[in-house]
Design an enzyme around this catalytic site. Structure first.
Site, PDB file in Angstrom:
ATOM      1  N   CYS A  79      18.001  14.846 -13.478  1.00 19.26           N
ATOM      2  CA  CYS A  79      18.159  16.221 -13.973  1.00 19.26           C
ATOM      3  C   CYS A  79      19.302  16.271 -14.994  1.00 19.26           C
ATOM      4  O   CYS A  79      20.362  15.716 -14.762  1.00 19.26           O
ATOM      5  CB  CYS A  79      18.454  17.160 -12.809  1.00 19.26           C
ATOM      6  SG  CYS A  79      18.530  18.870 -13.343  1.00 19.26           S
ATOM      7  N   HIS A 102       5.815  -0.560  -2.636  1.00 16.70           N
ATOM      8  CA  HIS A 102       5.374   0.211  -3.796  1.00 16.70           C
ATOM      9  C   HIS A 102       5.432   1.723  -3.575  1.00 16.70           C
ATOM     10  O   HIS A 102       4.795   2.477  -4.317  1.00 16.70           O
ATOM     11  CB  HIS A 102       3.967  -0.239  -4.225  1.00 16.70           C
ATOM     12  CG  HIS A 102       3.947  -1.642  -4.764  1.00 16.70           C
ATOM     13  ND1 HIS A 102       2.804  -2.389  -4.906  1.00 16.70           N
ATOM     14  CD2 HIS A 102       4.958  -2.430  -5.208  1.00 16.70           C
ATOM     15  CE1 HIS A 102       3.112  -3.590  -5.413  1.00 16.70           C
ATOM     16  NE2 HIS A 102       4.411  -3.630  -5.587  1.00 16.70           N
ATOM     17  N   GLY A 136      -5.394  -9.023   2.738  1.00 22.72           N
ATOM     18  CA  GLY A 136      -6.012  -8.079   1.803  1.00 22.72           C
ATOM     19  C   GLY A 136      -5.252  -7.840   0.519  1.00 22.72           C
ATOM     20  O   GLY A 136      -5.215  -6.727   0.022  1.00 22.72           O
ATOM     21  N   THR A 137      -4.670  -8.898  -0.042  1.00 22.79           N
ATOM     22  CA  THR A 137      -4.047  -8.735  -1.354  1.00 22.79           C
ATOM     23  C   THR A 137      -4.575  -9.782  -2.319  1.00 22.79           C
ATOM     24  O   THR A 137      -4.819 -10.920  -1.926  1.00 22.79           O
ATOM     25  CB  THR A 137      -2.508  -8.802  -1.290  1.00 22.79           C
ATOM     26  OG1 THR A 137      -1.972  -8.668  -2.610  1.00 22.79           O
ATOM     27  CG2 THR A 137      -1.993 -10.093  -0.664  1.00 22.79           C
ATOM     28  N   ASN A 173      -8.624 -12.767   3.768  1.00 16.43           N
ATOM     29  CA  ASN A 173      -9.205 -12.104   2.601  1.00 16.43           C
ATOM     30  C   ASN A 173     -10.631 -12.634   2.425  1.00 16.43           C
ATOM     31  O   ASN A 173     -10.829 -13.851   2.430  1.00 16.43           O
ATOM     32  CB  ASN A 173      -8.367 -12.443   1.347  1.00 16.43           C
ATOM     33  CG  ASN A 173      -8.677 -11.549   0.164  1.00 16.43           C
ATOM     34  OD1 ASN A 173      -9.824 -11.227  -0.094  1.00 16.43           O
ATOM     35  ND2 ASN A 173      -7.648 -11.168  -0.565  1.00 16.43           N
ATOM     36  N   PRO A 174     -11.629 -11.760   2.292  1.00 13.26           N
ATOM     37  CA  PRO A 174     -13.004 -12.262   2.138  1.00 13.26           C
ATOM     38  C   PRO A 174     -13.226 -13.034   0.843  1.00 13.26           C
ATOM     39  O   PRO A 174     -14.192 -13.784   0.732  1.00 13.26           O
ATOM     40  CB  PRO A 174     -13.872 -10.995   2.166  1.00 13.26           C
ATOM     41  CG  PRO A 174     -12.950  -9.841   2.046  1.00 13.26           C
ATOM     42  CD  PRO A 174     -11.560 -10.292   2.363  1.00 13.26           C
ATOM     43  N   ASN A 227       0.830  -1.204   0.000  1.00 16.64           N
ATOM     44  CA  ASN A 227       0.000   0.000   0.000  1.00 16.64           C
ATOM     45  C   ASN A 227       0.865   1.254   0.000  1.00 16.64           C
ATOM     46  O   ASN A 227       1.911   1.299   0.640  1.00 16.64           O
ATOM     47  CB  ASN A 227      -0.929   0.004   1.213  1.00 16.64           C
ATOM     48  CG  ASN A 227      -1.895  -1.161   1.163  1.00 16.64           C
ATOM     49  OD1 ASN A 227      -2.072  -1.754   0.097  1.00 16.64           O
ATOM     50  ND2 ASN A 227      -2.504  -1.498   2.282  1.00 16.64           N
ATOM     51  N   CYS A 250      10.591  21.403 -13.453  1.00 16.16           N
ATOM     52  CA  CYS A 250      11.861  22.066 -13.146  1.00 16.16           C
ATOM     53  C   CYS A 250      12.049  23.233 -14.120  1.00 16.16           C
ATOM     54  O   CYS A 250      11.951  23.048 -15.345  1.00 16.16           O
ATOM     55  CB  CYS A 250      13.020  21.082 -13.260  1.00 16.16           C
ATOM     56  SG  CYS A 250      14.629  21.879 -13.111  1.00 16.16           S
TER      57      CYS A 250
END
Ligand code: OAD
Length: 252
Positions: free
Chosen positions: A138, A126, A197-198, A223-224, A109, A157
């Site tokens: 640059c 991430h 939850g992934t 996880n559901p 996340n 810039c």
């Protein structure tokens, strides 16, 4: 081999209670109950429904239309700033406070809810949506300097035209090597890995479950719905992060 008991909760609680090292690997579902839509649900509004998240979250998408991607991220940043950690984040923070040095959180996340809930050392595979990075190195000045931007467009810039972008890892980009190594070390060394939850669809992050399992960890998926890495788990708990983590961690 997956164990088959009707109620895995007491068994998982015992495993956690006897673990010297607990690793928790989280994805977008971890923050869903804080009101942050999961990655693949992120385009609920009619305007953004025309844009694919995979397109928004890519260097090609940004180069093609920097202002559009900047606005997409501005909305997501506002959502993150307004969100609060849920009971799952807070249960992890409590566990970390009661067991210093025992917990490593590895997250996909880009929000900061684990940190705000008391897990400041969370490994963020991430990146960080609230940070700005330069798109390119640059080319002219020793370092880029952002000039004032037209509202709704990314600052640029003044010297070389380089654009600011959100500090997240986009599709097609490499993860930071030091983060990946730290996550893999945590996966290899933990006694218990909770995968929360992934969808397990994005690599190399998704490989953490298999790596931990092969190294001997007890692996539990929360996880559901089904995920692509359920087969790596000893148990899958079909429930949400905010309901399950407090039950698993309370008093352990
Ligand atoms: P996804 O959106 O792919 O999957 C979210 C998962 O959370 C799904 O499996 C849901 O079933 C589950 N879920 C939903 N609500 C839940 C809840 N309350 N409790 C527990 N689980 C719940 O998100 P990720 O797997 O995190 O990467 O996606 C991985 C990466 O894909 C993201 O980090 C993002 C994206 O590409 C980048 O931005 C690089």
């Amino acid at each position: 081999m997956t164990e088959s008991r009707d109620d895995p909760i007491p068994l998982v609680r015992r495993r956690i209670a006897s673990a010297d090292s607990l690793c928790v690997f989280t994805g977008a579902g971890m923050s869903a109950e804080s009101g942050i839509p999961t990655f693949r649900d992120a385009n609920a509004s009619a305007f953004w429904a025309q844009c694919k998240p995979e397109q928004m979250a890519s260097p090609e998408g940004f180069r093609a239309d920097p202002a559009l991607v900047w606005r997409w991220y501005a909305e997501r940043r506002a959502g993150v700033r307004a969100a609060q950690p849920n009971a799952g984040h807070l249960a992890l923070g409590d566990y970390a406070r009661h067991h210093p040095g025992r917990l490593t959180v590895v997250t996909q996340n880009v929000d900061d809810l684990h940190q705000r809930a008391g897990c400041p050392d969370t490994i963020r595979l991430h990146g960080d949506i609230l940070r700005d990075d330069w798109m390119d190195p640059c080319t002219k000045a020793p370092a880029c300097a952002a000039e004032h931007a037209v509202p709704g467009t990314p600052p640029r810039c003044a010297d070389c035209g380089n654009l600011l972008r959100p500090g997240v890892v986009w599709f097609g980009e490499m993860l930071r090597e030091s983060d990946l190594q730290a996550a893999e070390r945590a996966g290899r060394e933990c006694d218990v890995l909770l995968v929360v939850g992934t969808s397990g669809a994005v690599w190399p992050a998704a490989g953490l479950a298999g790596l931990a399992r092969r190294a001997g960890a007890y692996v539990v998926v929360i996880n559901p719905t089904d995920s692509e890495i359920d087969h790596e788990a000893h148990f899958c708990i079909a429930d949400t992060a905010a309901r399950t983590l407090p039950v698993l961690l309370a008093g352990t």
